[in-house]
Design a protein around this motif. Sequence first.
Motif, PDB file in Angstrom:
ATOM      1  N   ASN A 110       0.825  -1.212   0.000  1.00 16.00           N
ATOM      2  CA  ASN A 110       0.000   0.000   0.000  1.00 16.00           C
ATOM      3  C   ASN A 110       0.860   1.263   0.000  1.00 16.00           C
ATOM      4  OD1 ASN A 110      -2.567   1.208  -0.101  1.00 16.00           O
ATOM      5  ND2 ASN A 110      -2.526   1.641   2.097  1.00 16.00           N
ATOM      6  N   ASP A 111       2.001   1.195  -0.674  1.00 13.74           N
ATOM      7  CA  ASP A 111       2.889   2.358  -0.780  1.00 13.74           C
ATOM      8  C   ASP A 111       3.454   2.396  -2.192  1.00 13.74           C
ATOM      9  OD1 ASP A 111       4.569   4.474  -0.494  1.00 13.74           O
ATOM     10  OD2 ASP A 111       5.733   3.639   1.168  1.00 13.74           O
ATOM     11  N   THR A 112       2.783   3.128  -3.052  1.00 17.47           N
ATOM     12  CA  THR A 112       3.166   3.143  -4.469  1.00 17.47           C
ATOM     13  C   THR A 112       3.724   4.487  -4.912  1.00 17.47           C
ATOM     14  OG1 THR A 112       0.909   3.770  -5.110  1.00 17.47           O
ATOM     15  CG2 THR A 112       1.437   1.408  -5.039  1.00 17.47           C
ATOM     16  N   ARG A 113       4.060   5.341  -3.950  1.00 12.48           N
ATOM     17  CA  ARG A 113       4.619   6.639  -4.307  1.00 12.48           C
ATOM     18  C   ARG A 113       6.027   6.478  -4.868  1.00 12.48           C
ATOM     19  NH1 ARG A 113       3.620   8.838   1.672  1.00 12.48           N
ATOM     20  NH2 ARG A 113       4.342   6.702   1.966  1.00 12.48           N
ATOM     21  N   GLY A 114       6.328   7.220  -5.935  1.00 12.57           N
ATOM     22  CA  GLY A 114       7.694   7.294  -6.404  1.00 12.57           C
ATOM     23  C   GLY A 114       8.026   6.440  -7.599  1.00 12.57           C
ATOM     24  N   PHE A 115       9.321   6.377  -7.886  1.00 10.39           N
ATOM     25  CA  PHE A 115       9.796   5.697  -9.088  1.00 10.39           C
ATOM     26  C   PHE A 115      11.290   5.436  -8.982  1.00 10.39           C
ATOM     27  CE2 PHE A 115      10.033  10.283  -9.736  1.00 10.39           C
ATOM     28  CZ  PHE A 115      11.346  10.462 -10.129  1.00 10.39           C
ATOM     29  N   VAL A 116      11.798   4.665  -9.937  1.00  9.00           N
ATOM     30  CA  VAL A 116      13.236   4.441 -10.106  1.00  9.00           C
ATOM     31  C   VAL A 116      13.622   4.982 -11.473  1.00  9.00           C
ATOM     32  CG1 VAL A 116      15.106   2.755 -10.270  1.00  9.00           C
ATOM     33  CG2 VAL A 116      13.225   2.386  -8.653  1.00  9.00           C
ATOM     34  N   LYS A 117      14.737   5.687 -11.527  1.00 12.27           N
ATOM     35  CA  LYS A 117      15.220   6.242 -12.790  1.00 12.27           C
ATOM     36  C   LYS A 117      16.669   5.822 -12.996  1.00 12.27           C
ATOM     37  CE  LYS A 117      15.871  10.684 -15.181  1.00 12.27           C
ATOM     38  NZ  LYS A 117      15.647  12.158 -15.092  1.00 12.27           N
ATOM     39  N   VAL A 118      16.969   5.302 -14.178  1.00 15.01           N
ATOM     40  CA  VAL A 118      18.323   4.895 -14.544  1.00 15.01           C
ATOM     41  C   VAL A 118      18.825   5.816 -15.655  1.00 15.01           C
ATOM     42  CG1 VAL A 118      19.757   3.067 -15.537  1.00 15.01           C
ATOM     43  CG2 VAL A 118      17.965   2.487 -13.877  1.00 15.01           C
ATOM     44  N   VAL A 119      19.992   6.396 -15.430  1.00 20.13           N
ATOM     45  CA  VAL A 119      20.619   7.279 -16.413  1.00 20.13           C
ATOM     46  C   VAL A 119      21.838   6.558 -16.985  1.00 20.13           C
ATOM     47  CG1 VAL A 119      21.714   9.517 -16.810  1.00 20.13           C
ATOM     48  CG2 VAL A 119      19.851   9.317 -15.148  1.00 20.13           C
ATOM     49  N   ALA A 120      21.907   6.451 -18.315  1.00 20.79           N
ATOM     50  CA  ALA A 120      22.998   5.718 -18.954  1.00 20.79           C
ATOM     51  C   ALA A 120      23.624   6.538 -20.078  1.00 20.79           C
ATOM     52  CB  ALA A 120      22.490   4.388 -19.504  1.00 20.79           C
ATOM     53  N   ASP A 121      24.839   6.187 -20.414  1.00 21.56           N
ATOM     54  CA  ASP A 121      25.530   6.791 -21.558  1.00 21.56           C
ATOM     55  C   ASP A 121      24.924   6.215 -22.837  1.00 21.56           C
ATOM     56  OD1 ASP A 121      27.515   7.151 -23.693  1.00 21.56           O
ATOM     57  OD2 ASP A 121      28.839   7.869 -22.110  1.00 21.56           O
ATOM     58  N   ALA A 122      24.418   7.084 -23.700  1.00 18.45           N
ATOM     59  CA  ALA A 122      23.752   6.614 -24.918  1.00 18.45           C
ATOM     60  C   ALA A 122      24.701   5.928 -25.886  1.00 18.45           C
ATOM     61  CB  ALA A 122      23.061   7.791 -25.611  1.00 18.45           C
ATOM     62  N   THR A 152      27.666   4.134 -24.887  1.00 16.73           N
ATOM     63  CA  THR A 152      28.261   2.908 -24.352  1.00 16.73           C
ATOM     64  C   THR A 152      27.270   2.068 -23.539  1.00 16.73           C
ATOM     65  OG1 THR A 152      28.969   3.946 -22.283  1.00 16.73           O
ATOM     66  CG2 THR A 152      30.468   4.115 -24.169  1.00 16.73           C
ATOM     67  N   ASP A 153      26.142   2.640 -23.161  1.00 14.35           N
ATOM     68  CA  ASP A 153      25.115   2.014 -22.325  1.00 14.35           C
ATOM     69  C   ASP A 153      25.557   1.886 -20.865  1.00 14.35           C
ATOM     70  OD1 ASP A 153      22.454   1.011 -22.193  1.00 14.35           O
ATOM     71  OD2 ASP A 153      23.253  -1.019 -21.959  1.00 14.35           O
ATOM     72  N   ARG A 154      26.747   2.384 -20.532  1.00 15.57           N
ATOM     73  CA  ARG A 154      27.225   2.308 -19.146  1.00 15.57           C
ATOM     74  C   ARG A 154      26.334   3.164 -18.244  1.00 15.57           C
ATOM     75  NH1 ARG A 154      33.491   2.918 -17.105  1.00 15.57           N
ATOM     76  NH2 ARG A 154      33.082   2.793 -14.865  1.00 15.57           N
ATOM     77  N   ILE A 155      25.969   2.624 -17.094  1.00 19.03           N
ATOM     78  CA  ILE A 155      25.111   3.347 -16.164  1.00 19.03           C
ATOM     79  C   ILE A 155      25.895   4.487 -15.524  1.00 19.03           C
ATOM     80  CG2 ILE A 155      23.811   3.200 -13.999  1.00 19.03           C
ATOM     81  CD1 ILE A 155      23.027   0.374 -14.768  1.00 19.03           C
ATOM     82  N   LEU A 156      25.353   5.685 -15.606  1.00 15.97           N
ATOM     83  CA  LEU A 156      25.988   6.885 -15.051  1.00 15.97           C
ATOM     84  C   LEU A 156      25.411   7.274 -13.699  1.00 15.97           C
ATOM     85  CD1 LEU A 156      25.961   9.033 -18.317  1.00 15.97           C
ATOM     86  CD2 LEU A 156      27.881   7.700 -17.406  1.00 15.97           C
ATOM     87  N   GLY A 216      31.255  -0.992 -13.491  1.00 21.26           N
ATOM     88  CA  GLY A 216      31.139  -0.425 -14.826  1.00 21.26           C
ATOM     89  C   GLY A 216      30.058  -1.064 -15.662  1.00 21.26           C
ATOM     90  N   GLY A 217      28.999  -1.535 -15.011  1.00 19.68           N
ATOM     91  CA  GLY A 217      27.944  -2.251 -15.715  1.00 19.68           C
ATOM     92  C   GLY A 217      27.071  -1.349 -16.568  1.00 19.68           C
ATOM     93  N   SER A 218      26.337  -1.971 -17.465  1.00 21.35           N
ATOM     94  CA  SER A 218      25.481  -1.257 -18.394  1.00 21.35           C
ATOM     95  C   SER A 218      24.015  -1.412 -17.990  1.00 21.35           C
ATOM     96  CB  SER A 218      25.661  -1.803 -19.803  1.00 21.35           C
ATOM     97  OG  SER A 218      25.184  -3.142 -19.877  1.00 21.35           O
TER      98      SER A 218
END
Length: 468
Positions: free
Chosen positions: A393-405, A407-411, A434-436
């Motif tokens: 019963n707690d659905t507030r919020g989100f997850v956001k992933v930012v990556a290098d377009a 190399t796909d490496r997660i920034l 250094g994962g993507s």
Amino acid sequence: MDSYDVMVIGGGPAGYVAAIRAAQLGFKVACVDAFERNGKGSLGGTCLNVGCIPSKALLDSSEKFEMIQHEAQEHGIVVDGAKIDVAKMLARKDSVVDKLTGGVAFLFKKNKVTSIFGLGKLVRPEGEGWVIDAAGTEVLAKHVIVATGSSPRALPGVQWSERIVENTGALTIPEVPQKLGVIGAGVIGVELGSVWRRLGAQVTILEALPGFLATADAAVSKLALREFQKQGLDFHFSVKVEKIEDTGSSVKVSYTEKEQTVEAEFDRLIVSVGRVPHTAGLGAEAVGLALDERGFVKVDGHFATNLKGVYAIGDVIGGAMLAHKAEDEGVALAEQLAGQSGHVNYDTIPWVIYTTPEIAWAGLTEQAAKDRGLNVKSGQFPFSANGRALGHNDTRGFVKVVADADTDRILGVHMVGPNVSELIAEAVVIMEFGGSAEDLARTVHAHPTLSEAVKEAAMAVDKRAIHA
């Protein structure tokens, strides 16, 4: 004169961790610490005694109280007449602190670290080491680690009192104030304001900056502010505090907002406007220890100061004033002294705010990545589409992933929502290696779990999230 391989000045997260790790590596170690609680020496520094740990204990208590009052009925649980016993709540908080500070003392004994309670002071170089005044007794150490931490920043002309308090005093308010003022909308101010708001206080937060959490992802800070305002926290931004007066029965605050002078009156006032390096009594000036213009100890990339054999770590050297950053510096320095290659990756240090909803992030925001000239792509997934969040019963919020377009490496990974203080660790691990985004998206996550939102956000980077 007793002699040691390593003398640590300060027993907080940086100091006690450095002491234990150095002892594990075979050094003869002592730690001198001046922190006192209840009239006696207590290891663990600000974090364990009057910071991270007790504040989280109070946050948990207040969250349970609010859940019983406002959320339990939705689960079919009816509780009549719930009330808060502040004294018992504070006693529980103290018992948690006692267990953890006692645990550090036990670890010192286990690892044969000599613990000295009192002030530690640099006296003079001697031979290949340094003479240290440790609680009034001179000892000799080959290596000295300064880990004296930080102290709450005071406002000019304002004296701490029973009604005007910093983070320490905010943890011991004996009753729920009707009106609580908070100066500073940073981590400490919002967390402690949230505690007392849940318990029934009307909370007003005054912030000098024009916006909320400027260092966080813009979408995260926007959603978080909206949720906090819905809960009843009253925020005022671009505020200039002109005068604070403790009348003995209340605190009067005069401030300017939108070119208008406002007079406010509170039962209690929490001042949370940052922290300053704590070097008082260290003897820095007498021995020539170099400090920067803000009072932080200057160090190089290996934590060495300008004095041979003297090192510094933790809050006293600046950077992120976080216990986990300080701990990693303690480990890294101890390993470097042993000839190993200890290292701290400052680009993957997680930041967490333990409010409801929680806020957590690591790495670059999307805007910061663009400002560096990087080609960026991002994916976002809401907790409203997550089965476990719905069950909670707690659905507030989100997850956001930012990556290098390219190399796909997660920034960077940015979260606001339930239990994100725990979920951020997954992001830190993959970034450390250094994962993507593809790596994260292809990793199987248990169902139903909140962590699936992290996987789906990584999938959304390439616009292939399944459940949104």
